[in-house]
Design a protein around this motif. Structure first.
Motif, PDB file in Angstrom:
ATOM      1  N   GLN A   1       0.830  -1.201   0.000  1.00  0.00           N
ATOM      2  CA  GLN A   1       0.000   0.000   0.000  1.00  0.00           C
ATOM      3  C   GLN A   1       0.867   1.254   0.000  1.00  0.00           C
ATOM      4  OE1 GLN A   1      -2.539  -0.525   3.401  1.00  0.00           O
ATOM      5  NE2 GLN A   1      -3.856  -1.996   2.351  1.00  0.00           N
ATOM      6  N   ARG A   2       1.945   1.209   0.741  1.00  0.00           N
ATOM      7  CA  ARG A   2       2.864   2.353   0.789  1.00  0.00           C
ATOM      8  C   ARG A   2       3.497   2.602  -0.581  1.00  0.00           C
ATOM      9  NH1 ARG A   2       6.495   4.963   4.806  1.00  0.00           N
ATOM     10  NH2 ARG A   2       7.558   6.430   3.461  1.00  0.00           N
TER      11      ARG A   2
ATOM     12  N   GLN B   1       2.265   1.740  -3.495  1.00  0.00           N
ATOM     13  CA  GLN B   1       1.221   2.265  -4.384  1.00  0.00           C
ATOM     14  C   GLN B   1       1.056   3.771  -4.174  1.00  0.00           C
ATOM     15  OE1 GLN B   1      -1.769  -1.532  -4.932  1.00  0.00           O
ATOM     16  NE2 GLN B   1      -2.146  -0.223  -3.204  1.00  0.00           N
ATOM     17  N   ALA B   2       1.007   4.193  -2.922  1.00  0.00           N
ATOM     18  CA  ALA B   2       0.858   5.621  -2.605  1.00  0.00           C
ATOM     19  C   ALA B   2       2.078   6.410  -3.089  1.00  0.00           C
ATOM     20  CB  ALA B   2       0.658   5.814  -1.109  1.00  0.00           C
ATOM     21  N   ASP B   3       3.270   5.842  -2.905  1.00  0.00           N
ATOM     22  CA  ASP B   3       4.497   6.514  -3.357  1.00  0.00           C
ATOM     23  C   ASP B   3       4.518   6.682  -4.877  1.00  0.00           C
ATOM     24  OD1 ASP B   3       5.339   6.666  -0.730  1.00  0.00           O
ATOM     25  OD2 ASP B   3       6.825   5.053  -0.907  1.00  0.00           O
TER      26      ASP B   3
ATOM     27  N   LEU C   1       1.875   6.811  -6.890  1.00  0.00           N
ATOM     28  CA  LEU C   1       0.854   7.801  -7.238  1.00  0.00           C
ATOM     29  C   LEU C   1       1.381   9.215  -7.025  1.00  0.00           C
ATOM     30  CD1 LEU C   1      -2.898   7.546  -6.641  1.00  0.00           C
ATOM     31  CD2 LEU C   1      -1.752   9.655  -6.089  1.00  0.00           C
ATOM     32  N   LYS C   2       1.974   9.443  -5.875  1.00  0.00           N
ATOM     33  CA  LYS C   2       2.506  10.775  -5.549  1.00  0.00           C
ATOM     34  C   LYS C   2       3.632  11.161  -6.512  1.00  0.00           C
ATOM     35  CE  LYS C   2       4.686  13.303  -1.769  1.00  0.00           C
ATOM     36  NZ  LYS C   2       5.216  13.208  -0.409  1.00  0.00           N
TER      37      LYS C   2
ATOM     38  N   GLU D   1      -5.674   5.952  -9.371  1.00  0.00           N
ATOM     39  CA  GLU D   1      -5.352   4.799  -8.532  1.00  0.00           C
ATOM     40  C   GLU D   1      -4.133   4.085  -9.097  1.00  0.00           C
ATOM     41  OE1 GLU D   1      -7.566   0.726  -6.925  1.00  0.00           O
ATOM     42  OE2 GLU D   1      -8.597   2.001  -8.376  1.00  0.00           O
TER      43      GLU D   1
ATOM     44  N   ARG E   1      -2.522   0.189  -8.770  1.00  0.00           N
ATOM     45  CA  ARG E   1      -2.746  -1.168  -8.265  1.00  0.00           C
ATOM     46  C   ARG E   1      -1.524  -2.018  -8.574  1.00  0.00           C
ATOM     47  NH1 ARG E   1      -8.543  -2.462 -10.780  1.00  0.00           N
ATOM     48  NH2 ARG E   1      -9.683  -0.747  -9.823  1.00  0.00           N
TER      49      ARG E   1
END
Length: 113
Positions: free
Chosen positions: A7-8, A10-12, A14-15, A38, A40
């Motif tokens: 999850q981390r 994925q967030a990284d 995206l950012k 998103e 994935r």
């Protein structure tokens, strides 16, 4: 992707992609207009699907995809510099139709066709 590390990551991603699109593609016709909805990752973290849309209402999807493909190597290189991952995942861009579908449903409900 259930793990915290996944999850981390994925967030990284995206950012980082949002920053890359805003700063590195100022002269781009389409990439600077992309919005990442998103990311994935597969369970082995080797493939990242990037779901995006564009806020350029006049953009044709095939032109947007062509520009993404033209700059894909550079996008991957910039992303690899910005995220900390043991293995850089392969990135696949997928046009997100959710907003288009929601708008179409809203028009149908309002009686606009």
């Amino acid at each position: 992707m259930g793990s915290f590390k996944g999850q981390r990551l994925q967030a990284d991603i995206l950012k980082a992609l949002t920053i890359i699109f805003q700063r590195e593609f100022l002269n781009s016709r389409y990439i600077k207009t992309l919005t990442i909805h998103e990311v994935r990752l597969t369970s082995d973290k080797r493939i990242a699907k990037i779901f995006y849309s564009t806020y350029d209402v006049n953009a044709k999807l095939e032109n947007v995809e062509a520009e993404i493909n033209k700059h894909l190597k550079y996008i991957k290189k910039m992303l690899a510099q910005k995220i900390s991952a043991r293995i850089m995942p392969e990135i696949i861009f997928v046009y997100d139709t959710a907003l288009d579908n929601a708008n179409r449903i809203e028009k149908l409900l309002k009686g606009d066709q």
